[in-house]
Design an enzyme around this catalytic site. Sequence first.
Site, PDB file in Angstrom:
ATOM      1  N   LYS A  52     -26.898  71.052  90.585  1.00 41.50           N
ATOM      2  CA  LYS A  52     -25.547  70.475  90.537  1.00 41.50           C
ATOM      3  C   LYS A  52     -25.583  68.979  90.823  1.00 41.50           C
ATOM      4  O   LYS A  52     -24.563  68.326  90.863  1.00 41.50           O
ATOM      5  CB  LYS A  52     -24.652  71.141  91.598  1.00 41.50           C
ATOM      6  CG  LYS A  52     -24.432  72.615  91.400  1.00 41.50           C
ATOM      7  CD  LYS A  52     -23.478  73.116  92.489  1.00 41.50           C
ATOM      8  CE  LYS A  52     -23.350  74.617  92.447  1.00 41.50           C
ATOM      9  NZ  LYS A  52     -22.650  75.113  93.642  1.00 41.50           N
TER      10      LYS A  52
ATOM     11  N   ARG B 157     -41.543  72.084  98.610  1.00 44.00           N
ATOM     12  CA  ARG B 157     -42.383  71.622  97.490  1.00 44.00           C
ATOM     13  C   ARG B 157     -41.475  70.961  96.476  1.00 44.00           C
ATOM     14  O   ARG B 157     -40.394  71.453  96.183  1.00 44.00           O
ATOM     15  CB  ARG B 157     -43.107  72.799  96.842  1.00 44.00           C
ATOM     16  CG  ARG B 157     -43.792  72.369  95.557  1.00 44.00           C
ATOM     17  CD  ARG B 157     -44.763  73.380  95.048  1.00 44.00           C
ATOM     18  NE  ARG B 157     -45.942  73.446  95.888  1.00 44.00           N
ATOM     19  CZ  ARG B 157     -47.047  74.093  95.536  1.00 44.00           C
ATOM     20  NH1 ARG B 157     -47.105  74.748  94.398  1.00 44.00           N
ATOM     21  NH2 ARG B 157     -48.097  74.116  96.334  1.00 44.00           N
TER      22      ARG B 157
ATOM     23  N   ARG C 255     -48.532  81.179  95.406  1.00 41.03           N
ATOM     24  CA  ARG C 255     -49.351  81.384  96.603  1.00 41.03           C
ATOM     25  C   ARG C 255     -48.867  80.590  97.801  1.00 41.03           C
ATOM     26  O   ARG C 255     -48.786  81.126  98.905  1.00 41.03           O
ATOM     27  CB  ARG C 255     -50.826  81.176  96.310  1.00 41.03           C
ATOM     28  CG  ARG C 255     -51.454  79.884  96.617  1.00 41.03           C
ATOM     29  CD  ARG C 255     -52.597  79.639  95.697  1.00 41.03           C
ATOM     30  NE  ARG C 255     -52.228  79.920  94.331  1.00 41.03           N
ATOM     31  CZ  ARG C 255     -52.612  80.994  93.644  1.00 41.03           C
ATOM     32  NH1 ARG C 255     -53.401  81.864  94.162  1.00 41.03           N
ATOM     33  NH2 ARG C 255     -52.196  81.170  92.417  1.00 41.03           N
ATOM     34  N   THR C 256     -48.500  79.348  97.619  1.00 40.21           N
ATOM     35  CA  THR C 256     -48.123  78.556  98.793  1.00 40.21           C
ATOM     36  C   THR C 256     -46.829  79.103  99.399  1.00 40.21           C
ATOM     37  O   THR C 256     -46.704  79.267 100.615  1.00 40.21           O
ATOM     38  CB  THR C 256     -47.974  77.065  98.425  1.00 40.21           C
ATOM     39  OG1 THR C 256     -49.203  76.636  97.842  1.00 40.21           O
ATOM     40  CG2 THR C 256     -47.681  76.211  99.639  1.00 40.21           C
TER      41      THR C 256
ATOM     42  N   HIS D 177     -50.929  67.428  99.526  1.00 40.23           N
ATOM     43  CA  HIS D 177     -50.707  68.861  99.763  1.00 40.23           C
ATOM     44  C   HIS D 177     -51.370  69.208 101.104  1.00 40.23           C
ATOM     45  O   HIS D 177     -52.391  69.886 101.154  1.00 40.23           O
ATOM     46  CB  HIS D 177     -51.332  69.654  98.614  1.00 40.23           C
ATOM     47  CG  HIS D 177     -50.918  71.090  98.551  1.00 40.23           C
ATOM     48  ND1 HIS D 177     -50.256  71.736  99.581  1.00 40.23           N
ATOM     49  CD2 HIS D 177     -51.082  72.006  97.576  1.00 40.23           C
ATOM     50  CE1 HIS D 177     -50.045  72.990  99.221  1.00 40.23           C
ATOM     51  NE2 HIS D 177     -50.530  73.179  98.006  1.00 40.23           N
TER      52      HIS D 177
HETATM   53  C1  NCD Z   1     -52.639  73.798  94.318  1.00 30.39           C
HETATM   54  C2  NCD Z   1     -51.417  72.932  94.135  1.00 30.39           C
HETATM   55  O1  NCD Z   1     -50.311  73.451  94.075  1.00 30.39           O
HETATM   56  O2  NCD Z   1     -51.595  71.726  94.096  1.00 30.39           O
HETATM   57  N1  NCD Z   1     -52.295  75.134  94.478  1.00 30.39           N
HETATM   58  C3  NCD Z   1     -52.056  75.576  95.745  1.00 30.39           C
HETATM   59  O3  NCD Z   1     -51.079  75.240  96.354  1.00 30.39           O
HETATM   60  N2  NCD Z   1     -52.974  76.342  96.286  1.00 30.39           N
HETATM   61  C4  NCD Z   1     -53.658  73.609  93.282  1.00 30.39           C
HETATM   62  C5  NCD Z   1     -53.264  73.771  91.849  1.00 30.39           C
HETATM   63  O4  NCD Z   1     -52.101  74.052  91.527  1.00 30.39           O
HETATM   64  O5  NCD Z   1     -54.160  73.630  91.031  1.00 30.39           O
END
Ligand code: NCD
Length: 307
Positions: A80, A101, A51-52, A129
């Site tokens: 690598k 990420r 999703r992100t 986050h």
């Molecule tokens: C969250 C995360 O990645 O921390 N998800 C997200 O980005 N919406 C929450 C989760 O993974 O539980």
Amino acid sequence: MRSLIDILDFSVEELQELIDTANDIIAHPEKYSERCRGKKLATLFFEPSTRTRLSFEAAMYELGGNVIGFSEARSSSAAKGESVADTARVISCYADIIAMRHPKEGAPLVAAMNASIPVINAGDGGHNHPTQTLADLLTIYREKGRFEHLTVGFCGDLKFGRTVHSLICALSRYEDIRVVLISPEELKLPSYVKKDVLAANHIPYVQTTDLESVMPDLDILYMTRVQRERFFNEEDYLRLKDSYILTPERLWNAKADLSILHPLPRVNEISVAIDDDPRACYFKQVLYGKYMRMALILKLLQEAGRL
Ligand code: NCD
């Protein structure tokens, strides 16, 4: 170079500016559809995410821009042995802005220190986050019309839940916020967040294991998934995973205007029977995340002189 690594990198006024832009994008999407024409967002995802990552990609496409990147460490040169610092320098030659990420806490900060383009922290380990917080803030603002005078309950995995840490930081700057922490003993909010954020800002908070007893006080209930991937052993995960399961019956003593948020993905901590309850906000929250990411990309590209 301005980046977003920690939600506190932005002032309360700047967050309001992003909310205002996001609301304007929602009202007039056509005004924004060409703003990032010719610009490239690099999505560097060293940890799985759908999703992100897709939210960032959709955000950039809706601004008329392009996206390059990878969605797992295996397909990047980290496999690598390349350092995050070098990756950031290299990608600065290809793109206008980075969303990263990483499973290691602090990796996006290292990237920001070495990149010559803005870096957005799209989640670093169990730490922060901030762009999920942007989605959470727009949801709260559209549901409640304010950030002040709210009692906010956080329920589930408060130890590893990075979205919880970032949202608590963000809320700590508003007037008359009360925080209720609901978790099993083993998954309590880390003491550094209690000390450096809640206590330091004189935010009243209570800790409990019992959701039912605090439910009537809550204006917002922020549910979270138990973060399986951050556990050291599967047994602990299995023992704790079903600690809280929100069902329609468990809302019997909740406020009529409670707002239920969840960063998603949901495992089983919110029953699907709640999805049609007008208090369920988690799917709207996903949509708002995309608009806030659009507003954020615009702001950072403008400040970098790239728009
Ligand atoms: C969250 C995360 O990645 O921390 N998800 C997200 O980005 N919406 C929450 C989760 O993974 O539980």
